[in-house]
Design an enzyme around this catalytic site. Structure first.
Site, mmCIF file in Angstrom:
data_model
loop_
_atom_site.group_PDB
_atom_site.id
_atom_site.type_symbol
_atom_site.label_atom_id
_atom_site.label_comp_id
_atom_site.label_asym_id
_atom_site.label_seq_id
_atom_site.Cartn_x
_atom_site.Cartn_y
_atom_site.Cartn_z
ATOM 1 N N ASP A 63 0.875 -1.158 0.000
ATOM 2 C CA ASP A 63 0.000 0.000 0.000
ATOM 3 C C ASP A 63 0.931 1.232 0.000
ATOM 4 O O ASP A 63 2.101 1.118 0.391
ATOM 5 C CB ASP A 63 -0.846 -0.057 1.274
ATOM 6 C CG ASP A 63 -1.669 1.175 1.473
ATOM 7 O OD1 ASP A 63 -2.430 1.526 0.569
ATOM 8 O OD2 ASP A 63 -1.549 1.794 2.544
ATOM 9 N N ASP A 98 -0.045 5.099 0.845
ATOM 10 C CA ASP A 98 -0.278 6.060 1.934
ATOM 11 C C ASP A 98 -0.364 5.321 3.279
ATOM 12 O O ASP A 98 -1.238 4.476 3.463
ATOM 13 C CB ASP A 98 -1.595 6.804 1.639
ATOM 14 C CG ASP A 98 -2.067 7.646 2.804
ATOM 15 O OD1 ASP A 98 -1.216 8.242 3.477
ATOM 16 O OD2 ASP A 98 -3.287 7.699 3.041
HETATM 17 P P1 B16 Z 1 -6.531 9.954 -4.235
HETATM 18 P P2 B16 Z 1 -3.643 4.094 -0.141
HETATM 19 C C1 B16 Z 1 -5.505 5.992 -0.329
HETATM 20 O O1 B16 Z 1 -4.174 5.585 -0.498
HETATM 21 C C2 B16 Z 1 -5.605 6.889 0.903
HETATM 22 O O2 B16 Z 1 -5.318 6.140 2.086
HETATM 23 C C3 B16 Z 1 -7.005 7.430 1.012
HETATM 24 O O3 B16 Z 1 -7.105 8.298 2.126
HETATM 25 C C4 B16 Z 1 -7.347 8.181 -0.287
HETATM 26 O O4 B16 Z 1 -8.681 8.675 -0.245
HETATM 27 C C5 B16 Z 1 -7.171 7.231 -1.473
HETATM 28 O O5 B16 Z 1 -5.848 6.748 -1.489
HETATM 29 C C6 B16 Z 1 -7.461 7.921 -2.792
HETATM 30 O O6 B16 Z 1 -6.479 8.893 -3.020
HETATM 31 O O7 B16 Z 1 -7.541 10.996 -3.877
HETATM 32 O O8 B16 Z 1 -5.118 10.475 -4.297
HETATM 33 O O9 B16 Z 1 -6.911 9.195 -5.481
HETATM 34 O O10 B16 Z 1 -3.647 4.004 1.360
HETATM 35 O O11 B16 Z 1 -4.571 3.088 -0.813
HETATM 36 O O12 B16 Z 1 -2.259 4.094 -0.726
HETATM 37 MG MG MG Z 2 -2.884 3.152 3.284
#
Ligand code: B16
Ligand code: MG
EC number: 5.4.2.6
Length: 210
Positions: A7, A9
């Site tokens: 993953d 974030d």
């Molecule tokens: P975006 P991950 C996720 O990343 C985040 O944890 C989540 O908070 C966010 O809404 C999602 O990505 C979408 O992100 O707006 O940049 O497309 O934890 O799956 O790496």
């Molecule tokens: Mg994450």
């Protein structure tokens, strides 16, 4: 085990603080109550699903799809401005060295993130070359806890899901790994989740698995 799917974030980089600031700016403008506890529910959740969670506290008129799209775009503009401040220093030495060592040991490495900003982030922090494949919010139709993002990552690196570890910080990601038939490794929040297969405290702990 032949591969690791990470993953982004909350595992490789800590962009959750930027997600929070970007949503907060939009929520304040709309007079919507939003705090860190609500923000925690957004981990691993897609942008549009995150917006729906935030709108649970919206007291105004019922919003149509076009208005929702504009709000999501507003948040993403706020978020991209914050991402532009990122540099290679935003990746810890622990993460960088561990990725190098896993490569050295012959594992295939992939990203499995819900974010549509994945490539932009990896470019900013200088990690584009650290992975053999990237599966992210731009190549999926269903977000975690659906396993699609991880199944695509396994497909891109040519490995069977049962030979892949998934390293995650979010409950939704651990559920997705289980649904995909992978072994989950939980860090941060996910290290306190009872469905996580293997719990770790710091990123380099994964070296003792391999
Ligand atoms: P975006 P991950 C996720 O990343 C985040 O944890 C989540 O908070 C966010 O809404 C999602 O990505 C979408 O992100 O707006 O940049 O497309 O934890 O799956 O790496
Ligand atoms: Mg994450």
């Amino acid at each position: 085990m032949k591969a690791f799917i990470f993953d982004l974030d909350g595992v490789i980089v800590f962009t959750d603080k930027f997600h929070y600031q970007a949503w907060k700016k939009m929520a304040d403008r709309m007079d919507i109550y939003f705090d860190e506890t609500i923000n925690n529910r957004l981990r691993g959740v897609s942008r549009m699903d995150s917006l729906e969670i935030i709108l649970e506290n919206y007291k105004g008129h019922k919003l149509g799809q076009r208005e929702k799209d504009l709000l999501a775009a507003e948040k993403n503009d706020n978020y991209r401005k914050l991402l532009e401040t990122m540099t290679p220093d935003d990746v810890s030495t622990d993460v960088r060295n561990t990725l190098k060592e896993l490569r050295h040991r012959g594992y295939k490495l992939a990203i499995g993130s819900s974010s549509k900003n994945t490539k932009f982030i990896l470019e900013r922090v200088g990690l584009m070359d650290a992975f053999d494949a990237i599966s992210d919010g731009t190549n999926i139709t269903k977000s975690k806890p659906d396993p699609e993002v991880f199944l695509k990552a396994a497909e891109y690196i040519g490995e069977s899901p049962k030979d892949c570890y998934v390293v995650e910080d979010a409950y939704s990601g651990i559920d997705a790994a289980e649904a995909g038939g992978m072994t989950s490794v939980g860090i941060g929040d996910a290290a306190g989740y009872d469905k996580t297969d293997i719990k770790i405290q710091k990123f380099s702990d994964i070296l003792s698995l391999s």
